[in-house]
Design a protein around this motif. Sequence first.
Motif, short mmCIF file in Angstrom:
data_model
loop_
_atom_site.label_atom_id
_atom_site.label_comp_id
_atom_site.label_asym_id
_atom_site.label_seq_id
_atom_site.Cartn_x
_atom_site.Cartn_y
_atom_site.Cartn_z
N THR A 75 0.80 -1.22 0.00
CA THR A 75 0.00 0.00 0.00
C THR A 75 0.84 1.28 0.00
OG1 THR A 75 -0.11 0.20 2.42
CG2 THR A 75 -1.74 -1.23 1.35
N SER A 76 0.15 2.37 -0.30
CA SER A 76 0.70 3.72 -0.17
C SER A 76 0.13 4.33 1.10
CB SER A 76 0.30 4.54 -1.40
OG SER A 76 0.75 5.87 -1.28
N GLN A 77 0.98 5.06 1.86
CA GLN A 77 0.56 5.58 3.16
C GLN A 77 0.91 7.07 3.30
OE1 GLN A 77 -0.60 3.56 5.92
NE2 GLN A 77 -0.42 1.57 4.93
N ASN A 78 0.08 7.78 4.04
CA ASN A 78 0.39 9.17 4.35
C ASN A 78 -0.46 9.64 5.53
OD1 ASN A 78 1.23 11.82 4.33
ND2 ASN A 78 -0.12 12.43 2.67
N HIS A 79 0.02 9.36 6.74
CA HIS A 79 -0.75 9.79 7.92
C HIS A 79 0.16 9.90 9.14
CE1 HIS A 79 -0.75 5.37 8.17
NE2 HIS A 79 -0.89 5.51 9.47
N ASN A 80 -0.22 10.79 10.04
CA ASN A 80 0.47 10.96 11.33
C ASN A 80 -0.40 10.48 12.49
OD1 ASN A 80 2.57 12.22 9.95
ND2 ASN A 80 2.85 13.76 11.55
N TYR A 81 -1.68 10.22 12.21
CA TYR A 81 -2.63 9.87 13.28
C TYR A 81 -3.24 8.50 13.00
CZ TYR A 81 -2.01 14.81 14.25
OH TYR A 81 -1.45 16.04 14.52
N ASN A 82 -3.74 7.88 14.06
CA ASN A 82 -4.28 6.53 13.91
C ASN A 82 -5.49 6.34 14.81
OD1 ASN A 82 -2.67 4.47 12.19
ND2 ASN A 82 -3.75 3.21 13.69
N VAL A 83 -6.34 5.36 14.46
CA VAL A 83 -7.50 5.04 15.29
C VAL A 83 -7.06 4.08 16.39
CG1 VAL A 83 -9.03 5.37 13.32
CG2 VAL A 83 -8.29 3.07 13.91
N PRO A 84 -7.72 4.11 17.56
CA PRO A 84 -7.29 3.29 18.70
C PRO A 84 -7.78 1.84 18.60
CG PRO A 84 -9.22 4.55 19.30
CD PRO A 84 -8.87 4.98 17.89
N GLU A 85 -7.14 0.97 19.35
CA GLU A 85 -7.53 -0.45 19.38
C GLU A 85 -8.94 -0.63 19.94
OE1 GLU A 85 -5.98 -3.15 18.23
OE2 GLU A 85 -4.34 -1.94 17.44
N SER A 86 -9.39 0.31 20.76
CA SER A 86 -10.72 0.19 21.35
C SER A 86 -11.85 0.30 20.33
CB SER A 86 -10.90 1.28 22.43
OG SER A 86 -10.67 2.57 21.89
N ILE A 87 -11.52 0.67 19.08
CA ILE A 87 -12.53 0.78 18.04
C ILE A 87 -13.22 -0.57 17.80
CG2 ILE A 87 -11.03 0.21 16.09
CD1 ILE A 87 -13.61 3.02 16.05
N CYS A 88 -12.57 -1.67 18.22
CA CYS A 88 -13.14 -3.00 18.02
C CYS A 88 -14.45 -3.19 18.79
CB CYS A 88 -12.15 -4.08 18.41
SG CYS A 88 -11.70 -4.10 20.14
N GLU A 89 -14.79 -2.26 19.69
CA GLU A 89 -16.07 -2.32 20.39
C GLU A 89 -17.24 -2.08 19.44
OE1 GLU A 89 -16.25 0.20 23.83
OE2 GLU A 89 -14.15 -0.18 24.36
#
Length: 382
Positions: free
Chosen positions: A313-327
Amino acid sequence: MELHDIWLYFEHGVLIKAKGFGAKGTSIGEAVFNTSLSGYQEIISDPSYAGQFIVFCMPEIGIVGCNEKDMESRQAFAKGVLIRNLSNIKSNFRATENLDSFFRRHNLIGICNVDTRSIVKMLRDNGAMMMIASTQMQTREELCSVLQKAKKIHEINYVQEVSTKENYIHDCSIFNFKNFDYEKIDINDKDRKKIIAIDYGIKRNILNELTRAGLVVEVVNEDFNPHDLIKRYEAKEIGGIFLSNGPGDPLFLQNQIKKVKVLIKTKIPMFGICLGHQILSNAHGFPTYKLQFGQHGGNHPVKNYSDNTLEITSQNHNYNVPESICEVATITHRNLFDNTIEGVQYKDSPIFSVQHHPEASPGPKEASTLFTKFAKIVTSTL
């Protein structure tokens, strides 16, 4: 090409004298490094880099030149670019200007003859950091003083700057290498279903891929009215909403998050990429967090759990979603470099999103089937 002296100062105290090209003046932004080996014009013109200096790992930049057809947006919004060696020539039959001319036309500060390997290692070890580049100031004290007074990137709404000022219909599809132009589509084709694309800083090739998947794409400003879009969806005028990539800290975009919250309640089909992926997480009540130096470049391996395959893949980000999103969502993709979340499918909702860039400009094309997936969902609702 005439180079000029330029001084760089990084927030943790490093002062560097280099050579500059393109525009002169003073520019302040966040320094990040990009590991892609090609596609520098597409990278520089990606609106997601608004407020940032791009440090290229590739040591030789400029040989391909530039042309308007490879622009990812109406202009380059980055604060500047740092490269090791600047090519004095352009050697590509599609090129209409060299990098210096391109930078001057876009009022963009170029920095060369600098040890980018050392700077990349510095950013790797210390994280993305603010810097100032100036042809007007030379002393550490003056540069430090100006940098300290400047706003941080997470305090500025760059989305308002890069978003389209007027709504429009995108009518281009895949690039045709026979005539080196983008093919037009028939927006009146009854078989094509319409979607709304929220422009937080959308790349042109994302729009191309959406139209290639069989959709008519209406691009709207980031300050949209969610209730108007809901009415259009209920009237079956549109079949879904796309949330685009874009610059800055997603947690700073509280107005945009509130609008998406309204859309989520109605279960409108939605697809988000990069910033759109992060805004969806925040709108569901799961705050994003900042990575140390982010992911910027090509050839990043991502595991797709939906079919147990590997995607480059191609990537371009400094921020990420948390592991708790699995809720509230099923994790569909993970980055195999750092195991961070790269994609989710929200439970009991026609909403999904990815952190990487499936349009692959520049980069590979393994993830482009996501556009087809979205088109199938939209078609089933109309």
